[in-house]
Write a protein that holds these residues in place. Structure first.
Motif, PDB file in Angstrom:
ATOM      1  N   ILE A  28       0.845  -1.197   0.000  1.00 53.25           N
ATOM      2  CA  ILE A  28       0.000   0.000   0.000  1.00 53.25           C
ATOM      3  C   ILE A  28       0.876   1.241   0.000  1.00 53.25           C
ATOM      4  O   ILE A  28       0.577   2.233  -0.671  1.00 53.25           O
ATOM      5  CB  ILE A  28      -0.961  -0.013   1.204  1.00 53.25           C
ATOM      6  N   ILE A  29       1.964   1.206   0.767  1.00 55.61           N
ATOM      7  CA  ILE A  29       2.881   2.338   0.820  1.00 55.61           C
ATOM      8  C   ILE A  29       3.482   2.600  -0.559  1.00 55.61           C
ATOM      9  O   ILE A  29       3.583   3.748  -1.001  1.00 55.61           O
ATOM     10  CB  ILE A  29       3.970   2.101   1.893  1.00 55.61           C
ATOM     11  N   LYS A  30       3.844   1.543  -1.257  1.00 52.53           N
ATOM     12  CA  LYS A  30       4.372   1.702  -2.612  1.00 52.53           C
ATOM     13  C   LYS A  30       3.297   2.188  -3.569  1.00 52.53           C
ATOM     14  O   LYS A  30       3.554   3.014  -4.444  1.00 52.53           O
ATOM     15  CB  LYS A  30       4.953   0.384  -3.117  1.00 52.53           C
ATOM     16  N   ALA A  35       6.853   5.591  -0.592  1.00 53.55           N
ATOM     17  CA  ALA A  35       7.977   4.754  -0.182  1.00 53.55           C
ATOM     18  C   ALA A  35       9.280   5.500  -0.460  1.00 53.55           C
ATOM     19  O   ALA A  35       9.391   6.220  -1.448  1.00 53.55           O
ATOM     20  CB  ALA A  35       7.960   3.434  -0.959  1.00 53.55           C
ATOM     21  N   PRO A  36      10.263   5.359   0.411  1.00 59.86           N
ATOM     22  CA  PRO A  36      11.536   6.051   0.154  1.00 59.86           C
ATOM     23  C   PRO A  36      12.236   5.462  -1.066  1.00 59.86           C
ATOM     24  O   PRO A  36      12.232   4.258  -1.290  1.00 59.86           O
ATOM     25  CB  PRO A  36      12.349   5.830   1.422  1.00 59.86           C
ATOM     26  N   ALA A  50      14.465  11.051  -1.866  1.00 61.68           N
ATOM     27  CA  ALA A  50      13.077  11.500  -1.846  1.00 61.68           C
ATOM     28  C   ALA A  50      12.146  10.291  -1.871  1.00 61.68           C
ATOM     29  O   ALA A  50      12.592   9.142  -1.858  1.00 61.68           O
ATOM     30  CB  ALA A  50      12.818  12.394  -3.054  1.00 61.68           C
ATOM     31  N   ILE A  51      10.851  10.550  -1.929  1.00 58.70           N
ATOM     32  CA  ILE A  51       9.882   9.472  -2.091  1.00 58.70           C
ATOM     33  C   ILE A  51       9.768   9.124  -3.568  1.00 58.70           C
ATOM     34  O   ILE A  51      10.147   9.907  -4.437  1.00 58.70           O
ATOM     35  CB  ILE A  51       8.507   9.860  -1.502  1.00 58.70           C
ATOM     36  N   THR A  52       9.230   7.946  -3.864  1.00 55.62           N
ATOM     37  CA  THR A  52       9.199   7.470  -5.246  1.00 55.62           C
ATOM     38  C   THR A  52       8.197   8.216  -6.121  1.00 55.62           C
ATOM     39  O   THR A  52       8.429   8.392  -7.305  1.00 55.62           O
ATOM     40  CB  THR A  52       8.858   5.977  -5.290  1.00 55.62           C
ATOM     41  N   LYS A  53       7.072   8.635  -5.574  1.00 55.36           N
ATOM     42  CA  LYS A  53       5.985   9.301  -6.307  1.00 55.36           C
ATOM     43  C   LYS A  53       5.431   8.449  -7.432  1.00 55.36           C
ATOM     44  O   LYS A  53       4.877   8.966  -8.393  1.00 55.36           O
ATOM     45  CB  LYS A  53       6.429  10.662  -6.842  1.00 55.36           C
ATOM     46  N   LYS A  54       5.602   7.144  -7.336  1.00 54.08           N
ATOM     47  CA  LYS A  54       4.968   6.238  -8.288  1.00 54.08           C
ATOM     48  C   LYS A  54       3.689   5.741  -7.639  1.00 54.08           C
ATOM     49  O   LYS A  54       3.645   5.478  -6.456  1.00 54.08           O
ATOM     50  CB  LYS A  54       5.889   5.067  -8.614  1.00 54.08           C
ATOM     51  N   LYS A  57      -1.509   9.388  -7.540  1.00 52.59           N
ATOM     52  CA  LYS A  57      -1.250  10.760  -7.104  1.00 52.59           C
ATOM     53  C   LYS A  57      -2.428  11.307  -6.307  1.00 52.59           C
ATOM     54  O   LYS A  57      -2.260  12.171  -5.454  1.00 52.59           O
ATOM     55  CB  LYS A  57      -0.928  11.659  -8.287  1.00 52.59           C
ATOM     56  N   TYR A  58      -3.623  10.795  -6.555  1.00 52.99           N
ATOM     57  CA  TYR A  58      -4.804  11.247  -5.819  1.00 52.99           C
ATOM     58  C   TYR A  58      -4.745  10.758  -4.365  1.00 52.99           C
ATOM     59  O   TYR A  58      -5.065  11.510  -3.446  1.00 52.99           O
ATOM     60  CB  TYR A  58      -6.079  10.757  -6.497  1.00 52.99           C
ATOM     61  N   LEU A  59      -4.330   9.523  -4.181  1.00 51.85           N
ATOM     62  CA  LEU A  59      -4.180   8.987  -2.834  1.00 51.85           C
ATOM     63  C   LEU A  59      -3.089   9.748  -2.082  1.00 51.85           C
ATOM     64  O   LEU A  59      -3.270  10.119  -0.923  1.00 51.85           O
ATOM     65  CB  LEU A  59      -3.855   7.494  -2.882  1.00 51.85           C
ATOM     66  N   ARG A  60      -1.987  10.006  -2.742  1.00 47.16           N
ATOM     67  CA  ARG A  60      -0.879  10.727  -2.117  1.00 47.16           C
ATOM     68  C   ARG A  60      -1.308  12.135  -1.711  1.00 47.16           C
ATOM     69  O   ARG A  60      -1.018  12.602  -0.609  1.00 47.16           O
ATOM     70  CB  ARG A  60       0.315  10.769  -3.072  1.00 47.16           C
TER      71      ARG A  60
END
Length: 122
Positions: A28-30, A35-36, A50-54, A57-60
């Protein structure tokens, strides 16, 4: 959970989909993209990434919007946030750690179908 409105909770659950699709919280984190990022090349391993940002994007975006109210309304998250700040982390990095903790809690609550109990977080 205190700090998460009905609208934000619905948004999180709709973005995650069926919880049975995930076998552990790290998935879920990924999926959320928090995720770092791991970077290494030959003998070099990056210490600060940084974080992966994969992922979604709406959840993030929803997670970043609700993390400050969660930190201010929940003593355990506030203690975790201040612990990370005292370790020398920046504001955004401490938020990232809290978001990952929140996702682990959400995964546990949804997979075990338990109601939120703040006494179990300690």
């Amino acid at each position: 959970m205190p700090g998460i409105s009905h609208f934000s909770g619905t948004s999180i659950i709709s973005e995650l989909g069926d919880i049975c699709n995930y076998t552990k919280a790290s998935q879920i984190i990924k999926f959320a993209g928090v995720a770092p990022y791991h970077y290494e090349s030959s003998q070099f391993t990056a210490q600060h990434t940084a974080i992966t940002k994969k992922g979604s994007k709406y959840l993030r975006k929803t997670l970043y919007q609700i993390i400050l109210p969660v930190i201010s309304n929940n003593e355990v998250f506030y203690a975790y946030y201040t612990k990370k700040l005292n370790e020398g982390k920046g504001h955004r990095c401490a938020q990232d750690h809290c978001i990952r903790k929140l996702l682990r809690v959400i995964y546990h609550l949804l997979s075990t179908r338990q109601p939120f109990n703040p006494k179990l977080l300690v």
